[in-house]
Design a protein around this motif. Structure first.
Motif, PDB file in Angstrom:
ATOM      1  N   UNK A   8       0.812  -1.198   0.000  1.00  0.00           N
ATOM      2  CA  UNK A   8       0.000   0.000   0.000  1.00  0.00           C
ATOM      3  C   UNK A   8       0.852   1.256   0.000  1.00  0.00           C
ATOM      4  N   UNK A   9       0.225   2.374  -0.329  1.00  0.00           N
ATOM      5  CA  UNK A   9       0.954   3.648  -0.396  1.00  0.00           C
ATOM      6  C   UNK A   9       1.548   4.023   0.954  1.00  0.00           C
ATOM      7  N   UNK A  10       0.867   3.648   2.058  1.00  0.00           N
ATOM      8  CA  UNK A  10       1.384   3.978   3.383  1.00  0.00           C
ATOM      9  C   UNK A  10       2.673   3.225   3.677  1.00  0.00           C
ATOM     10  N   UNK A  11       2.728   1.966   3.244  1.00  0.00           N
ATOM     11  CA  UNK A  11       3.944   1.175   3.455  1.00  0.00           C
ATOM     12  C   UNK A  11       5.076   1.689   2.566  1.00  0.00           C
ATOM     13  N   UNK A  55      10.600  11.336  15.195  1.00  0.00           N
ATOM     14  CA  UNK A  55      10.318  12.598  14.506  1.00  0.00           C
ATOM     15  C   UNK A  55       9.912  12.368  13.056  1.00  0.00           C
ATOM     16  N   UNK A  56      10.426  11.296  12.460  1.00  0.00           N
ATOM     17  CA  UNK A  56      10.087  10.972  11.070  1.00  0.00           C
ATOM     18  C   UNK A  56       8.816  10.131  10.946  1.00  0.00           C
ATOM     19  N   UNK A  57       8.270   9.699  12.089  1.00  0.00           N
ATOM     20  CA  UNK A  57       7.058   8.890  12.053  1.00  0.00           C
ATOM     21  C   UNK A  57       7.275   7.460  11.630  1.00  0.00           C
ATOM     22  N   UNK A  58       8.494   6.919  11.855  1.00  0.00           N
ATOM     23  CA  UNK A  58       8.795   5.555  11.426  1.00  0.00           C
ATOM     24  C   UNK A  58       9.235   4.675  12.591  1.00  0.00           C
ATOM     25  N   UNK A  59       9.072   5.150  13.814  1.00  0.00           N
ATOM     26  CA  UNK A  59       9.513   4.412  15.000  1.00  0.00           C
ATOM     27  C   UNK A  59       8.549   3.271  15.306  1.00  0.00           C
ATOM     28  N   UNK A  60       9.107   2.119  15.692  1.00  0.00           N
ATOM     29  CA  UNK A  60       8.332   0.945  16.132  1.00  0.00           C
ATOM     30  C   UNK A  60       7.193   0.596  15.176  1.00  0.00           C
ATOM     31  N   UNK A  61       7.498   0.337  13.906  1.00  0.00           N
ATOM     32  CA  UNK A  61       6.433   0.022  12.945  1.00  0.00           C
ATOM     33  C   UNK A  61       5.670  -1.254  13.264  1.00  0.00           C
ATOM     34  N   UNK A  62       6.253  -2.117  14.086  1.00  0.00           N
ATOM     35  CA  UNK A  62       5.641  -3.399  14.419  1.00  0.00           C
ATOM     36  C   UNK A  62       4.757  -3.348  15.657  1.00  0.00           C
ATOM     37  N   UNK A  63       4.962  -2.349  16.518  1.00  0.00           N
ATOM     38  CA  UNK A  63       4.292  -2.306  17.815  1.00  0.00           C
ATOM     39  C   UNK A  63       2.814  -1.950  17.662  1.00  0.00           C
ATOM     40  N   UNK A  64       1.974  -2.377  18.618  1.00  0.00           N
ATOM     41  CA  UNK A  64       0.552  -2.040  18.546  1.00  0.00           C
ATOM     42  C   UNK A  64       0.340  -0.528  18.531  1.00  0.00           C
ATOM     43  N   UNK A  65      -0.663  -0.094  17.797  1.00  0.00           N
ATOM     44  CA  UNK A  65      -0.967   1.334  17.689  1.00  0.00           C
ATOM     45  C   UNK A  65      -1.266   1.931  19.052  1.00  0.00           C
ATOM     46  N   UNK A  66      -1.936   1.167  19.914  1.00  0.00           N
ATOM     47  CA  UNK A  66      -2.305   1.688  21.233  1.00  0.00           C
ATOM     48  C   UNK A  66      -1.085   1.992  22.097  1.00  0.00           C
ATOM     49  N   UNK A  67       0.065   1.432  21.721  1.00  0.00           N
ATOM     50  CA  UNK A  67       1.291   1.707  22.468  1.00  0.00           C
ATOM     51  C   UNK A  67       2.275   2.556  21.670  1.00  0.00           C
ATOM     52  N   UNK A  68       1.756   3.280  20.695  1.00  0.00           N
ATOM     53  CA  UNK A  68       2.586   4.225  19.961  1.00  0.00           C
ATOM     54  C   UNK A  68       3.239   3.689  18.713  1.00  0.00           C
ATOM     55  N   UNK A  69       2.999   2.420  18.370  1.00  0.00           N
ATOM     56  CA  UNK A  69       3.577   1.850  17.160  1.00  0.00           C
ATOM     57  C   UNK A  69       2.692   2.069  15.949  1.00  0.00           C
ATOM     58  N   UNK A  70       3.091   1.468  14.834  1.00  0.00           N
ATOM     59  CA  UNK A  70       2.336   1.624  13.593  1.00  0.00           C
ATOM     60  C   UNK A  70       1.484   0.410  13.268  1.00  0.00           C
ATOM     61  N   UNK A  71       1.634  -0.666  14.041  1.00  0.00           N
ATOM     62  CA  UNK A  71       0.742  -1.814  13.919  1.00  0.00           C
ATOM     63  C   UNK A  71       0.831  -2.591  12.626  1.00  0.00           C
ATOM     64  N   UNK A  76       3.659  -6.544   5.775  1.00  0.00           N
ATOM     65  CA  UNK A  76       4.004  -5.141   5.560  1.00  0.00           C
ATOM     66  C   UNK A  76       5.280  -4.730   6.275  1.00  0.00           C
ATOM     67  N   UNK A  77       5.679  -5.511   7.269  1.00  0.00           N
ATOM     68  CA  UNK A  77       6.950  -5.205   7.941  1.00  0.00           C
ATOM     69  C   UNK A  77       8.151  -5.450   7.015  1.00  0.00           C
ATOM     70  N   UNK A  78       8.019  -6.424   6.125  1.00  0.00           N
ATOM     71  CA  UNK A  78       9.174  -6.913   5.373  1.00  0.00           C
ATOM     72  C   UNK A  78       9.953  -5.813   4.659  1.00  0.00           C
ATOM     73  N   UNK A  79       9.336  -4.977   3.806  1.00  0.00           N
ATOM     74  CA  UNK A  79      10.143  -3.967   3.105  1.00  0.00           C
ATOM     75  C   UNK A  79      10.655  -2.863   4.020  1.00  0.00           C
ATOM     76  N   UNK A  80       9.916  -2.560   5.087  1.00  0.00           N
ATOM     77  CA  UNK A  80      10.356  -1.522   6.023  1.00  0.00           C
ATOM     78  C   UNK A  80      11.567  -2.008   6.818  1.00  0.00           C
ATOM     79  N   UNK A  81      11.488  -3.234   7.319  1.00  0.00           N
ATOM     80  CA  UNK A  81      12.610  -3.801   8.074  1.00  0.00           C
ATOM     81  C   UNK A  81      13.837  -3.959   7.179  1.00  0.00           C
ATOM     82  N   UNK A  82      13.612  -4.347   5.923  1.00  0.00           N
ATOM     83  CA  UNK A  82      14.744  -4.472   4.996  1.00  0.00           C
ATOM     84  C   UNK A  82      15.424  -3.127   4.787  1.00  0.00           C
ATOM     85  N   UNK A  83      14.621  -2.079   4.614  1.00  0.00           N
ATOM     86  CA  UNK A  83      15.189  -0.743   4.427  1.00  0.00           C
ATOM     87  C   UNK A  83      15.994  -0.319   5.643  1.00  0.00           C
ATOM     88  N   UNK A  84      15.492  -0.649   6.836  1.00  0.00           N
ATOM     89  CA  UNK A  84      16.225  -0.317   8.061  1.00  0.00           C
ATOM     90  C   UNK A  84      17.511  -1.125   8.165  1.00  0.00           C
TER      91      UNK A  84
END
Length: 405
Positions: A8-11, A55-71, A76-84
């Motif tokens: 998706x565009x968000x990922x 500050x960039x809005x990319x912290x803890x992409x795996x964590x639950x939204x209720x705890x400040x993550x992106x859920x 969807x984690x795969x390309x983000x984790x690879x980039x990191x």
């Protein structure tokens, strides 16, 4: 059934933002300190990088939204984790490194409401780090979890834990431990394990020697830890008593795949460095990139990357469907771990003497990648498990066919 391999565009936006932060901010820090996270400042630099990722809005992409993550789900984690993972410090920056990433995942699925508030919330926010204390010195649990020797004894109001652990990643400076201890049976027996939560400053917990390994990118090192009459109240039993191994599967399968994602980034970087080098290096009357032997190594690296991604995508899809994905994760982990070391080795070979020097990051990236063939289960153990499942299916099919006659 249609298969959609697009994101998706968000990922895609997360991947773009992550790549930019890694290349503009994180990579220079890694290179300045030769990939040694402790030399770079350990927890201090971790907190600084975490602040940048937030500050960039990319912290803890795996964590639950209720705890400040992106859920994000596993796929969807795969390309983000690879980039990191393009930088060995990238997972630390985004708070997606081992063991915290796996512990966040497990606590989100298993922890009670009180435990989520006490342990998951500060961990997901990056306020503390954690450690997963399972591996033990011989003859205790290692590749064979049934050898678990650490004992938890029932006492009034809780449990007392005694035992020794080894290769506990992130133990030095962790805020709390998830401890695997035996509550039933004897070492060698199947089952009988329970997981416990304990703050790191609990009386009886002693973090000892750092075991120096070839990798240098994980905050808190890989340590020996001793537990001596450590009291854990009943409220801090994670999940049900004697069901620790079943609950551990919630963590282990996904954690193997997030390892693949992160180290995929390092393998891509090896290829990028080597291709850039051979495209510019003169030799034998032209560019090295024009030589057939070099082109074969470039192609083989691309094949290994593509195959590892395909196996990863399949395993993540099965996990997202709620399946155990035991076979899929074992296959993907085993292939990727070996493919990534092949990629690093070929990349070094393409760059010759410069490849083994500090002028390029390839040799130290190889040092980071090589342990993956051991971490989260050696390749040989995964092969044994894959073969056992395959033979088991064949025997069940034969028995069913015989019964039908």
């Amino acid at each position: 059934m249609p298969i959609d391999l697009s994101y998706g565009a968000d990922v895609e936006d997360l991947v773009t933002k992550t790549s930019r932060l890694i290349k503009e901010y994180v990579l220079p820090i890694e290179e300045r300190f030769g990939g040694d996270i402790e030399a770079a400042g350990g927890d201090e630099i971790r907190r600084e990088m975490n602040a940048k990722a937030k500050a960039e809005g990319i912290f803890a992409p795996h964590a639950p939204v209720e705890f400040g993550g992106l859920g994000l789900d596993m796929s969807d984690r795969a390309p983000v984790f690879e980039a990191a993972g393009y930088s060995t410090f990238g997972p630390v920056a985004l708070h997606i490194g081992a063991p915290d990433e796996g512990n966040v995942h497990m606590l989100a699925h298993i922890a009670s409401e009180e435990q989520r508030h006490t342990y998951l919330a500060p961990l997901a926010a990056g306020d503390v780090r954690s450690a997963f204390a399972m591996s033990e010195p011989s003859p205790g649990a290692g590749s064979d979890p049934n050898a678990l020797a650490t004992i938890a004894t029932k006492v009034d109001g809780g449990w007392k834990i005694n035992g020794e652990k080894r290769f506990i990643t992130g133990a030095d400076g962790a805020g709390f431990f998830i401890i695997m201890a035996r509550t039933a049976g004897s070492p060698g027996d199947r089952g009988g394990a329970t997981m416990f939560l304990a703050p790191a400053d609990r009386e009886g917990i002693a973090v000892g020697r750092h075991i120096h390994t070839t990798d240098r990118s994980m905050v808190g090192g890989h340590c020996e830890v001793r537990f001596t009459d450590v009291f854990v109240p009943d409220a801090d039993v994670l999940g049900e008593v004697d069901e620790g191994y079943r609950y551990a599967q919630v963590r282990l399968g996904p954690a193997r795949m997030t390892h693949v994602m992160r180290w995929m980034g390092s393998a891509v970087r090896c290829q990028d460095v080597a291709v850039d080098y051979v495209s510019r290096r003169e030799g034998f009357g032209g560019k090295l990139a024009d030589l057939g032997m070099i082109q074969q190594m470039v192609a083989d690296n691309e094949i290994d990357l593509a195959a590892a991604r395909a196996l990863l995508v399949k395993a993540c899809a099965e996990l997202d469907r709620g399946g155990h994905a035991s076979n899929e994760t074992s296959i993907a982990k085993t292939f990727a771990a070996e493919a990534f070391t092949r990629i690093a080795d070929r990349s070094i070979q393409m760059c010759g003497g410069t490849g083994v020097s500090d002028d390029l990051p390839l040799a130290r990236l190889q040092n980071e990648l090589r342990p993956f063939r051991v971490y989260d289960g050696p390749s040989e153990v995964h092969r044994w498990a894959i073969a056992r499942r395959t033979i088991g299916r064949a025997r069940k099919a034969a028995a069913a066919a015989e019964a039908a006659q």
